[in-house]
Scaffold this motif. Sequence first.
Motif, PDB file in Angstrom:
ATOM      1  N   ASP A  22      14.349  27.824  -0.318  1.00  0.00           N
ATOM      2  CA  ASP A  22      13.171  27.815   0.921  1.00  0.00           C
ATOM      3  C   ASP A  22      13.864  28.285   2.167  1.00  0.00           C
ATOM      4  O   ASP A  22      13.152  28.735   3.264  1.00  0.00           O
ATOM      5  CB  ASP A  22      12.486  26.670   1.074  1.00  0.00           C
ATOM      6  CG  ASP A  22      13.398  25.337   1.421  1.00  0.00           C
ATOM      7  OD1 ASP A  22      14.438  25.185   0.909  1.00  0.00           O
ATOM      8  OD2 ASP A  22      13.076  24.586   2.499  1.00  0.00           O
ATOM      9  N   ARG A  23      15.229  28.239   2.377  1.00  0.00           N
ATOM     10  CA  ARG A  23      15.887  28.569   3.688  1.00  0.00           C
ATOM     11  C   ARG A  23      16.208  30.104   3.678  1.00  0.00           C
ATOM     12  O   ARG A  23      16.987  30.650   4.724  1.00  0.00           O
ATOM     13  CB  ARG A  23      17.291  27.636   4.136  1.00  0.00           C
ATOM     14  CG  ARG A  23      16.856  26.275   4.084  1.00  0.00           C
ATOM     15  CD  ARG A  23      18.204  25.607   4.582  1.00  0.00           C
ATOM     16  NE  ARG A  23      17.853  24.114   4.676  1.00  0.00           N
ATOM     17  CZ  ARG A  23      18.687  23.341   4.954  1.00  0.00           C
ATOM     18  NH1 ARG A  23      19.929  23.633   4.765  1.00  0.00           N
ATOM     19  NH2 ARG A  23      18.349  22.065   4.905  1.00  0.00           N
ATOM     20  N   ALA A  24      15.773  30.944   2.472  1.00  0.00           N
ATOM     21  CA  ALA A  24      16.027  32.233   2.373  1.00  0.00           C
ATOM     22  C   ALA A  24      15.901  33.044   3.879  1.00  0.00           C
ATOM     23  O   ALA A  24      16.666  33.881   4.259  1.00  0.00           O
ATOM     24  CB  ALA A  24      15.548  32.805   1.131  1.00  0.00           C
ATOM     25  N   ASP A  25      14.772  32.646   4.256  1.00  0.00           N
ATOM     26  CA  ASP A  25      14.450  33.443   5.619  1.00  0.00           C
ATOM     27  C   ASP A  25      15.146  33.237   6.949  1.00  0.00           C
ATOM     28  O   ASP A  25      15.317  33.996   7.717  1.00  0.00           O
ATOM     29  CB  ASP A  25      12.810  33.157   6.141  1.00  0.00           C
ATOM     30  CG  ASP A  25      12.686  31.829   6.449  1.00  0.00           C
ATOM     31  OD1 ASP A  25      13.905  30.914   6.028  1.00  0.00           O
ATOM     32  OD2 ASP A  25      11.592  31.328   6.792  1.00  0.00           O
ATOM     33  N   ARG A  26      16.140  32.343   6.895  1.00  0.00           N
ATOM     34  CA  ARG A  26      17.126  32.055   7.565  1.00  0.00           C
ATOM     35  C   ARG A  26      18.194  33.164   7.743  1.00  0.00           C
ATOM     36  O   ARG A  26      19.000  33.373   8.623  1.00  0.00           O
ATOM     37  CB  ARG A  26      17.752  30.784   7.561  1.00  0.00           C
ATOM     38  CG  ARG A  26      16.659  29.819   8.061  1.00  0.00           C
ATOM     39  CD  ARG A  26      17.243  28.271   7.694  1.00  0.00           C
ATOM     40  NE  ARG A  26      16.071  27.259   7.963  1.00  0.00           N
ATOM     41  CZ  ARG A  26      16.566  26.015   8.039  1.00  0.00           C
ATOM     42  NH1 ARG A  26      17.882  25.467   7.964  1.00  0.00           N
ATOM     43  NH2 ARG A  26      15.647  25.001   8.269  1.00  0.00           N
TER      44      ARG A  26
END
Length: 142
Positions: A22-26
């Motif tokens: 879920d942290r891919a967008d970081r």
Amino acid sequence: MTNAKDIVRQFLLQVRTGLHPDRADRFMAGRVQAHQVVSEAPVVVERTPQQYAEHVQEMLDAYGDFTLTVDELIAEDDRVYARWTQVGTHVGPIDHYPPTGAQITETASAVYRVEDGLIAEYWIQIDRQGITAQLEQAAAGR
């Protein structure tokens, strides 16, 4: 400011490992060109961070809670080369192989291009023949 090597290292350790997809967008731009370097049929896929998170979830569904070890990380300017070893258990369907419970090892490498602090493009190579050989051996041993 974080450099390209640190961005890719954290992406691999947090997102690609399956720990925090879920942290891919970081770590990823809104749209990333993913070059799948497959000798028999190379293809370019455009992925959003959400699609990449879903891709990691597919790997978790197939390999369970796998381990990913970064074997090498080399950076020059906006390019980062990463080579890793992923080890999981065949718990879900992979290609046409039903789950066998066998340990499966994947060897892969990628070159990431970082732009404005985010991964904008990458070229990935996976030893698919090695994975297929392991799946065939596991299926024959059932």
